[in-house]
Design a protein around this motif. Structure first.
Motif, PDB file in Angstrom:
ATOM      1  N   SER A   1      27.409  73.272 127.092  1.00  7.67           N
ATOM      2  CA  SER A   1      26.932  72.873 125.771  1.00  7.67           C
ATOM      3  C   SER A   1      26.348  74.083 125.054  1.00  7.67           C
ATOM      4  O   SER A   1      26.339  75.200 125.592  1.00  7.67           O
ATOM      5  N   ILE A   2      25.872  73.865 123.843  1.00  5.73           N
ATOM      6  CA  ILE A   2      25.249  74.929 123.063  1.00  5.73           C
ATOM      7  C   ILE A   2      23.895  74.435 122.569  1.00  5.73           C
ATOM      8  O   ILE A   2      23.678  73.226 122.422  1.00  5.73           O
ATOM      9  N   ASN A   3      22.978  75.359 122.329  1.00  5.80           N
ATOM     10  CA  ASN A   3      21.664  74.969 121.815  1.00  5.80           C
ATOM     11  C   ASN A   3      21.298  75.691 120.530  1.00  5.80           C
ATOM     12  O   ASN A   3      20.136  75.729 120.140  1.00  5.80           O
ATOM     13  N   SER A   4      22.319  76.284 119.879  1.00  3.16           N
ATOM     14  CA  SER A   4      22.098  76.908 118.580  1.00  3.16           C
ATOM     15  C   SER A   4      23.432  77.004 117.863  1.00  3.16           C
ATOM     16  O   SER A   4      24.497  76.740 118.445  1.00  3.16           O
ATOM     17  N   SER A   5      23.399  77.399 116.603  1.00  2.16           N
ATOM     18  CA  SER A   5      24.628  77.571 115.822  1.00  2.16           C
ATOM     19  C   SER A   5      25.136  79.007 115.868  1.00  2.16           C
ATOM     20  O   SER A   5      26.128  79.325 115.210  1.00  2.16           O
ATOM     21  N   ASP A   6      24.486  79.873 116.635  1.00  3.92           N
ATOM     22  CA  ASP A   6      24.899  81.275 116.735  1.00  3.92           C
ATOM     23  C   ASP A   6      25.906  81.415 117.865  1.00  3.92           C
ATOM     24  O   ASP A   6      25.563  81.247 119.043  1.00  3.92           O
ATOM     25  N   PRO A   7      27.169  81.742 117.557  1.00  2.00           N
ATOM     26  CA  PRO A   7      28.190  81.817 118.613  1.00  2.00           C
ATOM     27  C   PRO A   7      27.976  82.973 119.583  1.00  2.00           C
ATOM     28  O   PRO A   7      28.635  83.018 120.628  1.00  2.00           O
ATOM     29  N   LEU A   8      27.076  83.902 119.267  1.00  2.00           N
ATOM     30  CA  LEU A   8      26.778  84.995 120.188  1.00  2.00           C
ATOM     31  C   LEU A   8      25.713  84.624 121.208  1.00  2.00           C
ATOM     32  O   LEU A   8      25.472  85.369 122.149  1.00  2.00           O
ATOM     33  N   ASP A   9      25.072  83.467 121.007  1.00  2.00           N
ATOM     34  CA  ASP A   9      24.129  82.983 122.009  1.00  2.00           C
ATOM     35  C   ASP A   9      24.884  82.518 123.251  1.00  2.00           C
ATOM     36  O   ASP A   9      26.034  82.072 123.169  1.00  2.00           O
ATOM     37  N   SER A  10      24.241  82.601 124.393  1.00  2.28           N
ATOM     38  CA  SER A  10      24.891  82.200 125.646  1.00  2.28           C
ATOM     39  C   SER A  10      25.090  80.692 125.700  1.00  2.28           C
ATOM     40  O   SER A  10      24.280  79.923 125.164  1.00  2.28           O
ATOM     41  N   PRO A  11      26.146  80.235 126.345  1.00  2.00           N
ATOM     42  CA  PRO A  11      26.336  78.797 126.533  1.00  2.00           C
ATOM     43  C   PRO A  11      25.307  78.234 127.491  1.00  2.00           C
ATOM     44  O   PRO A  11      24.694  78.955 128.293  1.00  2.00           O
ATOM     45  N   VAL A  12      25.112  76.927 127.434  1.00  2.00           N
ATOM     46  CA  VAL A  12      24.230  76.220 128.356  1.00  2.00           C
ATOM     47  C   VAL A  12      25.113  75.625 129.454  1.00  2.00           C
ATOM     48  O   VAL A  12      25.927  74.736 129.191  1.00  2.00           O
ATOM     49  N   ILE A  13      24.959  76.132 130.662  1.00  2.00           N
ATOM     50  CA  ILE A  13      25.858  75.785 131.764  1.00  2.00           C
ATOM     51  C   ILE A  13      25.107  74.913 132.772  1.00  2.00           C
ATOM     52  O   ILE A  13      24.157  75.368 133.408  1.00  2.00           O
TER      53      ILE A  13
END
Length: 591
Positions: free
Chosen positions: A448-460
């Protein structure tokens, strides 16, 4: 990590007569190609190679990491683990795992041309007949069945003799292998003569579930067997070295862009929509080495091959997923596909150690022996560094009277894998390790993701051991390696089991050991799973086209509806090989 990367990569080359290899965005002048492949890993390199066989196709391959050229640890088989926690690894971690009392698990993924095939342990295992027949059954496409996919195993494989020159007649079944393919495969290149002989004697002595299996890649892997690898010729064979050879890189229609991250798949002003086909997504947004963003348009297809972690991460940031979840992190929903990022499936891993009177030299623990072995490898591609971590393997199942519902694909599929390793690692004392991988897990997690910044790491969150049957399988694996090592063949060799597993006998004691020590086998799959055409669940149809839209396909481990009961790289190779044929067929029919 990424700022240091530019100091370590090779310089740009665009040699006369060769395909263009670009180290940064500004080096590439062209913005439009027939196919734009986002991700230069195991599947992406295969697709770039196969699609560029068609001279009329202009193909762009985009890889976030650097070149694999000149990276010694990506060439020497026994050095594989050295690439973890380096610039060649995404250096991901999981969320705190409940079964591990909140422990975070490192989650290595290849950040280099060839992707995880450039940093993995090179196991060449296909899985079972049942694995692929289940794919065919749940997708409604017989093309994914064992019989239909089997020719692709042969197509991609170049089976070779070991580099020590021994006679391997009777150690494998030539009828199930390919000898003219792209990826060099071999049985162990050098024997560990004392242990390997004892292993075979123990299999014969114990029989039953441990009986010798002539060739575990026949589709019926259960039992004890030699362990083949993608270390043919004594060096690592990744998708980059196999499918992007110097000869292939001479193609003028193939373009490889390195050090550039695909961030989103977008619609452009040239895109269109209709009630019958839905919107077309034809553009890849990229970000390169701190040099800003840029887009590349595909006139035929965008192919997403960023892997089980990367592909859903890109899709979610592109607006594909559950609308409420996307809105909650500031991403505008565009395509309602709630299954994106769900169904994450991975093989958890345990290690049990034994003190042993092992006569095999500990290459990695002795600087003198290591230097000699490395010189031997450099001059002849022979010696102890040509092997991977294991020469042998045992595949097995839970007892038939297990009270749990069977999570495997069928009776040919193992629940666990046991991999013995002699004197592996930096510990100088003679020892024997056993890696235990749960290859038919029932637990399911998420990306999943926890922000709208695609350079942020995914939540695994792999959600390891959330299914009780997985805990039972782990206990069974530990007890079975103990049974195997108790064979008379190991008398005088194995002395005792070592902490922390030593003394753990009851279910409760074993559960505590498992909880405190488990890791991952690095086999995540199924986060962009395929489902029947027209199904209201899943993400891609059986032809790997994203549901409800035009112009976008996903080709990598994320599309598996169920993980294979094997190391996953071989299955990814054949997925990519079949996908390349489907894509060629689609566009030749339209030409």
């Amino acid at each position: 990590m990424h700022t240091l990367q530019g100091l370590l990569i090779l310089t740009t080359f665009i040699a006369p007569g060769l395909c263009a290899v670009y180290q940064q965005l500004s080096d590439l002048r062209q913005d439009e190609f027939d196919f734009v492949i986002a991700g230069g890993g195991t599947a992406g390199a295969v697709l770039a190679s196969r699609l560029s066989e068609v001279r009329g196709f202009q193909v762009l391959l985009i890889e976030a990491g650097p070149s694999n050229e000149g990276v010694l640890d990506a060439e020497v088989p026994l050095f594989a683990s050295r690439l973890h926690n380096t610039i060649y690894d995404w250096n991901f971690t999981t969320t705190p795992q409940e079964f591990a009392n909140g422990r975070i698990v490192p989650y290595a993924r290849g950040h280099i041309l060839g992707g995880s095939s450039s940093i993995n342990a090179m196991a060449y295992t296909r899985g079972s007949i049942d694995d692929y027949d289940r794919w065919a059954r749940v997708t409604g496409d017989s093309g994914w069945s064992w019989n239909k996919i089997f020719p692709y195993f042969k197509k991609h494989e170049l089976f070779m003799q070991p580099t020590d020159g021994r006679n391997i007649t009777g150690d494998f079944d030539p009828a199930v292998h390919g000898f003219d393919g792209m990826t060099r495969i071999s049985l162990p290149n050098q024997l560990q003569r004392d242990f390997d002989a004892r292993f075979i004697k123990a299999a014969d002595e114990l029989g039953g579930k441990f009986s010798y299996n002539l060739d575990m890649n026949s589709g019926k892997p259960l039992g004890s067997a030699w362990f083949p690898s993608t270390a043919g010729g004594g060096e690592r064979r990744s998708s980059a070295t196999s499918y992007l050879t110097r000869q292939i890189m001479k193609r003028k229609n193939l373009h490889v862009l390195l050090n550039t991250r695909a961030t989103r798949i977008r619609q452009t002003s040239k895109s269109h929509s209709s009630k019958s086909h839905g919107p077309e997504f034809d553009t890849v947004e990229t970000f390169g080495n701190g040099r800003g963003s840029r887009t590349f348009r595909a006139t035929k297809e965008v192919i997403l091959s960023a892997g089980t972690v990367g592909s859903p991460h890109i899709l979610l940031h592109s607006g594909f997923g559950n609308a409420k979840e996307l809105q909650s992190v500031g991403v505008k929903p565009l395509v309602n596909l709630p299954s994106v990022g769900k169904n994450l499936t991975d093989h958890p891993l345990l290690v049990v150690d034994f003190a042993a009177d092992a006569t095999e030299p500990n290459v990695l623990a002795d600087p003198t022996i290591l230097a000699e072995a490395l010189e031997q490898w450099k001059t002849s591609r022979t010696g102890p560094l040509t092997n991977t971590v294991d020469n042998n393997v045992i595949w097995g199942r839970l007892p038939a009277d297990s009270p749990f519902e069977d999570p495997s694909a069928g009776p040919n599929s193992p629940h666990w894998e046991l991999l013995p390793a002699v004197n592996l690692g930096n510990a100088p004392e003679p020892h024997l390790s056993a890696f235990i991988s749960l290859v038919s897990p029932a637990s399911r997690g998420t990306i999943s993701i926890n922000s709208s910044d695609p350079l942020d790491s995914p939540v695994i969150d792999p959600a390891f051991f959330t299914a009780p049957v997985d805990v039972a399988s782990a206990r069974d694996g530990v007890r079975n390696i103990r049974t195997f090592y108790a064979a008379k063949a190991f008398e005088g060799y194995i002395k005792s089991e070592s902490p922390p597993s030593a003394g753990a006998e009851s279910d409760e004691e074993l559960d505590a050991f498992i909880s405190a020590t488990f890791a991952t086998t690095w086999h995540p799959t199924s986060t962009v799973k395929m489902s029947p055409k027209g199904a209201d669940y899943g993400v891609v149809d059986p032809d790997l086209k994203v549901k409800g839209i035009q112009g976008l396909r996903v080709v990598d481990a994320s599309v598996m509806p169920f993980v294979v009961s094997a190391h996953t790289q071989t299955a990814v190779y054949v997925i990519a090989e079949r996908a390349a044929d489907m894509i060629k067929r689609d566009w030749h029919e339209r030409a």
